[in-house]
Motif scaffolding. Sequence first.
Motif: not given
Length: 199
Positions: A35-36, A143-144, A152-157
């Motif tokens: 996702p993302g 990524k950050i 949030t997107a970096a944590a999901i990945l």
Amino acid sequence: MNNKNHMLQKLAQTALLAALCFVSFKFLKIPIPVPGGGATALHIGNAFCVLAALLLGGWYGGFAGAIGMTIADVLEPQYIVSAPKTFILKLCIGLIAGLVAHRIAKISYSKDKKYVLKWSIIASIAALAFNVVADPVVGYFYKIYVLGQPTTAAAILAKFNGVTTFINAVVSVILVTLIYNTLAPALIKAGLLYPVGNK
């Protein structure tokens, strides 16, 4: 064999193993959409990175993995931004595998098959355990702070990446152990592989 021929042989072997790393990631992977817009994959590229370190030593093996896997990243749009991170992490995988196998255990000087089997497993686990932790963690901060993605997107990945990296590591340890312990004795007998490091 003189030093020049030995160096040429090492470079040729490094190039061959870099090509194996490239092919194993480029063509033998199962992509997993995240996702993302992120991407991760189940693959055996790290297995050949560790195998290169067991066969050639940490530096040559690390560079084989780093070069092969980085080129694979550069040639795919969804992975190209991760290429610098890939180069550093794959080099570290090779260096760790080489350190454990050749500096600590000196497996290329042993004729004891059980000893070599044990230490090839330990070296593979050490290198790939490092990757299981480092890949998602370094990826998260990369990524950050480098790519500017939201936290949030970096944590999901990172979570998805952690799971796939663990699965890749388990498969790779088994594969490396089987290939190395079958291939290395044949290469030594044929005069195509020489001891790594000092006794």
